[in-house]
Design a protein around this motif. Structure first.
Motif, PDB file in Angstrom:
ATOM      1  N   THR A 219       0.840  -1.192   0.000  1.00  0.00           N
ATOM      2  CA  THR A 219       0.000   0.000   0.000  1.00  0.00           C
ATOM      3  C   THR A 219       0.876   1.244   0.000  1.00  0.00           C
ATOM      4  O   THR A 219       1.968   1.248   0.570  1.00  0.00           O
ATOM      5  CB  THR A 219      -0.899   0.019   1.252  1.00  0.00           C
ATOM      6  N   THR A 220       0.387   2.283  -0.636  1.00  0.00           N
ATOM      7  CA  THR A 220       1.031   3.599  -0.586  1.00  0.00           C
ATOM      8  C   THR A 220       0.108   4.541   0.169  1.00  0.00           C
ATOM      9  O   THR A 220      -1.074   4.634  -0.144  1.00  0.00           O
ATOM     10  CB  THR A 220       1.289   4.134  -2.008  1.00  0.00           C
ATOM     11  N   VAL A 221       0.658   5.215   1.168  1.00  0.00           N
ATOM     12  CA  VAL A 221      -0.134   6.098   2.017  1.00  0.00           C
ATOM     13  C   VAL A 221       0.559   7.450   2.134  1.00  0.00           C
ATOM     14  O   VAL A 221       1.773   7.519   2.341  1.00  0.00           O
ATOM     15  CB  VAL A 221      -0.315   5.506   3.432  1.00  0.00           C
ATOM     16  N   VAL A 222      -0.218   8.512   1.963  1.00  0.00           N
ATOM     17  CA  VAL A 222       0.278   9.862   2.249  1.00  0.00           C
ATOM     18  C   VAL A 222      -0.355  10.305   3.565  1.00  0.00           C
ATOM     19  O   VAL A 222      -1.579  10.224   3.737  1.00  0.00           O
ATOM     20  CB  VAL A 222      -0.061  10.846   1.115  1.00  0.00           C
ATOM     21  N   VAL A 223       0.474  10.747   4.502  1.00  0.00           N
ATOM     22  CA  VAL A 223       0.038  11.083   5.858  1.00  0.00           C
ATOM     23  C   VAL A 223       0.132  12.591   6.068  1.00  0.00           C
ATOM     24  O   VAL A 223       1.157  13.207   5.749  1.00  0.00           O
ATOM     25  CB  VAL A 223       0.896  10.368   6.911  1.00  0.00           C
ATOM     26  N   LEU A 224      -0.941  13.180   6.588  1.00  0.00           N
ATOM     27  CA  LEU A 224      -0.930  14.571   7.054  1.00  0.00           C
ATOM     28  C   LEU A 224      -1.371  14.556   8.504  1.00  0.00           C
ATOM     29  O   LEU A 224      -2.440  14.022   8.830  1.00  0.00           O
ATOM     30  CB  LEU A 224      -1.884  15.451   6.244  1.00  0.00           C
ATOM     31  N   SER A 225      -0.555  15.138   9.382  1.00  0.00           N
ATOM     32  CA  SER A 225      -0.889  15.221  10.801  1.00  0.00           C
ATOM     33  C   SER A 225      -1.153  16.672  11.174  1.00  0.00           C
ATOM     34  O   SER A 225      -0.601  17.585  10.557  1.00  0.00           O
ATOM     35  CB  SER A 225       0.256  14.693  11.662  1.00  0.00           C
ATOM     36  N   HIS A 226      -2.005  16.879  12.156  1.00  0.00           N
ATOM     37  CA  HIS A 226      -2.136  18.205  12.739  1.00  0.00           C
ATOM     38  C   HIS A 226      -2.202  18.019  14.248  1.00  0.00           C
ATOM     39  O   HIS A 226      -2.940  17.183  14.762  1.00  0.00           O
ATOM     40  CB  HIS A 226      -3.334  18.984  12.189  1.00  0.00           C
ATOM     41  N   ARG A 227      -1.349  18.762  14.943  1.00  0.00           N
ATOM     42  CA  ARG A 227      -1.149  18.567  16.378  1.00  0.00           C
ATOM     43  C   ARG A 227      -1.889  19.621  17.185  1.00  0.00           C
ATOM     44  O   ARG A 227      -2.457  20.555  16.655  1.00  0.00           O
ATOM     45  CB  ARG A 227       0.353  18.615  16.689  1.00  0.00           C
ATOM     46  N   GLY A 228      -1.826  19.441  18.482  1.00  0.00           N
ATOM     47  CA  GLY A 228      -2.445  20.403  19.373  1.00  0.00           C
ATOM     48  C   GLY A 228      -3.715  19.871  19.982  1.00  0.00           C
ATOM     49  O   GLY A 228      -4.052  18.685  19.860  1.00  0.00           O
ATOM     50  N   GLU A 229      -4.446  20.747  20.661  1.00  0.00           N
ATOM     51  CA  GLU A 229      -5.677  20.338  21.333  1.00  0.00           C
ATOM     52  C   GLU A 229      -6.689  19.795  20.335  1.00  0.00           C
ATOM     53  O   GLU A 229      -7.406  18.831  20.610  1.00  0.00           O
ATOM     54  CB  GLU A 229      -6.276  21.524  22.086  1.00  0.00           C
ATOM     55  N   LEU A 230      -6.772  20.431  19.161  1.00  0.00           N
ATOM     56  CA  LEU A 230      -7.617  19.936  18.079  1.00  0.00           C
ATOM     57  C   LEU A 230      -6.702  19.294  17.041  1.00  0.00           C
ATOM     58  O   LEU A 230      -6.284  19.930  16.083  1.00  0.00           O
ATOM     59  CB  LEU A 230      -8.440  21.071  17.458  1.00  0.00           C
ATOM     60  N   GLY A 231      -6.387  18.044  17.265  1.00  0.00           N
ATOM     61  CA  GLY A 231      -5.418  17.370  16.410  1.00  0.00           C
ATOM     62  C   GLY A 231      -5.958  16.094  15.810  1.00  0.00           C
ATOM     63  O   GLY A 231      -7.110  15.715  16.026  1.00  0.00           O
ATOM     64  N   GLY A 232      -5.113  15.428  15.053  1.00  0.00           N
ATOM     65  CA  GLY A 232      -5.513  14.161  14.457  1.00  0.00           C
ATOM     66  C   GLY A 232      -4.579  13.740  13.354  1.00  0.00           C
ATOM     67  O   GLY A 232      -3.539  14.360  13.106  1.00  0.00           O
ATOM     68  N   GLU A 233      -4.958  12.663  12.706  1.00  0.00           N
ATOM     69  CA  GLU A 233      -4.197  12.105  11.587  1.00  0.00           C
ATOM     70  C   GLU A 233      -5.136  11.952  10.394  1.00  0.00           C
ATOM     71  O   GLU A 233      -6.278  11.501  10.544  1.00  0.00           O
ATOM     72  CB  GLU A 233      -3.643  10.714  11.938  1.00  0.00           C
ATOM     73  N   LEU A 234      -4.651  12.332   9.222  1.00  0.00           N
ATOM     74  CA  LEU A 234      -5.406  12.140   7.990  1.00  0.00           C
ATOM     75  C   LEU A 234      -4.540  11.351   7.021  1.00  0.00           C
ATOM     76  O   LEU A 234      -3.405  11.741   6.728  1.00  0.00           O
ATOM     77  CB  LEU A 234      -5.822  13.486   7.388  1.00  0.00           C
ATOM     78  N   LEU A 235      -5.057  10.217   6.570  1.00  0.00           N
ATOM     79  CA  LEU A 235      -4.321   9.330   5.666  1.00  0.00           C
ATOM     80  C   LEU A 235      -5.036   9.254   4.324  1.00  0.00           C
ATOM     81  O   LEU A 235      -6.248   9.074   4.276  1.00  0.00           O
ATOM     82  CB  LEU A 235      -4.239   7.911   6.244  1.00  0.00           C
ATOM     83  N   VAL A 236      -4.281   9.387   3.255  1.00  0.00           N
ATOM     84  CA  VAL A 236      -4.805   9.154   1.912  1.00  0.00           C
ATOM     85  C   VAL A 236      -4.160   7.855   1.424  1.00  0.00           C
ATOM     86  O   VAL A 236      -2.948   7.786   1.278  1.00  0.00           O
ATOM     87  CB  VAL A 236      -4.491  10.319   0.959  1.00  0.00           C
ATOM     88  N   ILE A 237      -5.003   6.841   1.211  1.00  0.00           N
ATOM     89  CA  ILE A 237      -4.520   5.474   1.022  1.00  0.00           C
ATOM     90  C   ILE A 237      -4.776   5.005  -0.405  1.00  0.00           C
ATOM     91  O   ILE A 237      -5.904   5.057  -0.895  1.00  0.00           O
ATOM     92  CB  ILE A 237      -5.225   4.519   2.010  1.00  0.00           C
TER      93      ILE A 237
END
Length: 206
Positions: free
Chosen positions: A62-80
């Motif tokens: 699989t090829t995955v592009v990862v975008l993270s955003h940190r802080g109190e309102l954070g998370g992980e976004l993966l495009v798979i």
């Protein structure tokens, strides 16, 4: 366990991400000179521990592009992407035949990363508008591995914060050929709560 989003919440998110996909498609069309367009097919919420099997991400490359955003309102976004489709897409973007036996070139990596980044940033911008807070993603990075392994690593980053993930299935059309990819969004508790409040606190017990 987190409360599940109600169908009315999911419908609101479908409209939100549908508009974001439309914006991303317009940007993608400009960037690729009409080569690629996008359409949103599905938005659903699933338990975190069921995500690898629900997405069919077992022992396939699989090829995955990862975008993270940190802080109190954070998370992980993966495009798979499926690895084969990712190589075909990369070849189209750089104007060369697909060579599955060769290692990924830096140009191919950059082209696929930017493609996923356009969609990922459109989604994060839509979430920013929803919660009325600026969510700033990291620079995207590309990962090649077996599907379940990649997803599980990303899930572990949020496992202490949430036990449900949002999955958006998006169809990419390239020269009329459809390629299916997934966007997996894993908000932390702060962002998930902000989303619920923005949606009117519609949630049901699991």
């Amino acid at each position: 366990m987190n409360a599940r989003l109600m169908e009315s919440d999911l419908e609101s998110l479908r409209r939100l991400f549908g508009a974001a996909t439309h914006d991303a498609s317009a940007a993608m069309c400009r960037w690729t000179d009409g080569l690629i367009t996008l359409a949103l097919d599905e938005v659903r919420e699933i338990p975190l521990d069921e995500a690898p099997s629900a997405l069919g991400m077992g022992d396939r490359p699989t090829t995955v592009v990862v975008l993270s955003h940190r802080g109190e309102l954070g998370g992980e976004l993966l495009v798979i992407f499926d690895e084969t489709q990712a190589r075909q897409l990369a070849a189209s973007l750089v104007g060369q035949p697909a060579n599955f036996a060769a290692p990924w070139s830096e140009l191919e990596k950059s082209a696929v990363t930017e493609t996923a980044n356009i969609l990922g940033c459109a989604y994060i911008n839509a979430l920013s508008r929803l919660v009325d807070e600026e969510l700033v993603p990291s620079a995207p990075w590309l990962v090649h591995d077996y599907g379940a392994s990649v997803l599980e690593q990303a899930l572990l980053a949020q496992a202490g914060h949430t036990d449900r993930v949002l999955v958006c299935r998006t169809t990419l059309q390239r020269h009329g050929e459809e390629l299916s990819w997934h966007v997996v969004f894993i908000p932390n508790m702060g962002l998930r709560q902000a989303m619920l409040e923005a949606l009117g606190q519609h949630a049901v017990s699991p």
